[in-house]
Design an enzyme around this catalytic site. Structure first.
Site, PDB file in Angstrom:
ATOM      1  N   TYR A  71      42.324  49.771  19.750  1.00  0.00           N
ATOM      2  CA  TYR A  71      43.478  48.896  19.566  1.00  0.00           C
ATOM      3  C   TYR A  71      43.886  48.338  20.930  1.00  0.00           C
ATOM      4  O   TYR A  71      44.546  49.010  21.730  1.00  0.00           O
ATOM      5  CB  TYR A  71      44.648  49.650  18.933  1.00  0.00           C
ATOM      6  CG  TYR A  71      44.436  50.025  17.483  1.00  0.00           C
ATOM      7  CD1 TYR A  71      43.310  49.617  16.784  1.00  0.00           C
ATOM      8  CD2 TYR A  71      45.369  50.805  16.804  1.00  0.00           C
ATOM      9  CE1 TYR A  71      43.123  49.962  15.457  1.00  0.00           C
ATOM     10  CE2 TYR A  71      45.196  51.156  15.475  1.00  0.00           C
ATOM     11  CZ  TYR A  71      44.068  50.739  14.805  1.00  0.00           C
ATOM     12  OH  TYR A  71      43.884  51.090  13.486  1.00  0.00           O
ATOM     13  N   LEU A 111      51.688  45.819   3.880  1.00  0.00           N
ATOM     14  CA  LEU A 111      52.418  44.553   3.746  1.00  0.00           C
ATOM     15  C   LEU A 111      51.477  43.354   3.727  1.00  0.00           C
ATOM     16  O   LEU A 111      51.892  42.215   3.979  1.00  0.00           O
ATOM     17  CB  LEU A 111      53.438  44.409   4.879  1.00  0.00           C
ATOM     18  CG  LEU A 111      54.479  45.521   4.947  1.00  0.00           C
ATOM     19  CD1 LEU A 111      55.381  45.360   6.156  1.00  0.00           C
ATOM     20  CD2 LEU A 111      55.307  45.571   3.662  1.00  0.00           C
TER      21      LEU A 111
END
Length: 330
Positions: free
Chosen positions: A56, A205
């Site tokens: 990341y 989401l």
């Protein structure tokens, strides 16, 4: 914030975690200061489960978490991952599940996080050249040394999970799961429940589409993860927004943020589900955390299903290249 079990030894975490991929810039530029505000807000909200990975931001996310913690990891349960390697110059990537590589990457992650152990260590993607039984022996060895507290896998099949569990305890499986990505309902969620394994949905989401203001694909720069993905490309994106507008209208009728409602729907999938919405801002995290307190009912679940039935989304969730490493099972 209510809690759920993340490890087979009974360890509990907040039932909503924080995905820290965006700290590395995958969804646009961010700063350490902004990420630290989000981490501080997580503590205030009772969110004590962080999810990150060595790739990341090529270590940036872990460094930001480490600089916030300053050696005190007692306030959070931290999960990180390894197995994906990327060439920073060419962008080429591959997978490596070999023992020496995983150990070396773990040590680098621990250094960036500022700790001597991590609570949960995921295999980010399977390397098909390494049998899962051999991979489990590597992970069990790291656990016996106290380097990791638990073992996890990301985007594997139920069949692979069963092979792994036959060797030793697996604590968590992480896969994309949301109102527009529901493949885990075809066996993974059920298998995890049967085996006592936590199921950790990432991107609950829909990579931002369920936010009150959806992302604008026209603003995606080169290198942005969603750029070129089928669901965010036309004509699929327009079709998807039309369907999501019905869900947002339902949320408005219920006087709740669509973010909160989407997370609450995910929690209702079973007591072993621990969604990890990702965000760069404290405000959005508060809307996510509110999903824990939302009074979900079977009636509301039925209304959501009526608006967004299984299979409603237009386009694949990944590009052809991004699909590499995800195990299929249907």
């Amino acid at each position: 914030m209510k809690q759920r079990q993340i490890r087979q030894d009974g360890k509990l975490v907040s039932e909503i975690g924080l995905g820290c991929w965006s700290f590395g810039g995958s969804y646009g530029p961010t700063t350490e200061k902004e990420a630290h505000r989000t981490l501080a807000a997580a503590l205030d909200l009772g969110v004590d489960f962080l999810d990150t990975a060595n790739v990341y931001g090529m270590g940036v996310s872990e460094k930001i978490i480490g600089s916030f913690l300053k050696g005190d990891t007692s306030r959070f349960t931290i999960a990180t991952k390894a197995a994906i390697w990327r060439d920073p110059d060419t962008g080429k990537r591959g997978f490596n599940n070999k023992a020496d590589y995983l150990r070396d990457e773990l040590e680098k992650s621990l250094t960036r996080l500022g700790t001597d152990h991590v609570d949960l260590y995921y295999i980010h993607r399977r390397d098909q050249e390494v049998e899962v039984e051999d991979l489990m022996e590597t992970l069990l060895g790291l656990k016996a040394e106290g380097k990791i507290g638990g073992i996890g896998f990301s985007e594997i099949s139920p069949a692979t999970l069963r092979r792994a569990v036959a060797v030793g305890s697996v604590d968590a499986v992480q896969s994309e799961y949301s109102l527009w990505t529901r493949q885990p309902e075809l066996g993974m969620i059920q298998t995890c429940a049967e085996l006592g394994v936590a199921f950790v949905p990432f991107s609950p989401l829909g990579r931002g589409v369920f936010a009150p203001v959806p992302p604008d694909p026209a603003t995606f720069e080169d290198g942005h993860f969603r750029k070129g993905t089928p669901r965010f490309s036309e004509p699929n994106f327009t079709y998807n927004l039309q369907k999501i507008s019905e869900f947002k209208a339902l949320a408005a009728d219920l006087n709740v943020s669509p973010i909160t409602l989407a997370v609450a729907w995910c929690l209702a999938g079973g007591p072993h589900l621990i969604p990890i919405p990702g965000t760069r801002t404290a405000g959005h995290l508060a809307e996510c955390a509110a999903g824990s307190a939302f009074p979900m009912t079977s009636e509301i679940m039925g209304k959501i299903e009526g608006v967004l039935p299984v299979g409603w989304a237009h386009g694949d969730r990944y590009t052809h290249d991004q699909w590499v490493g995800v195990e299929g099972y249907c």
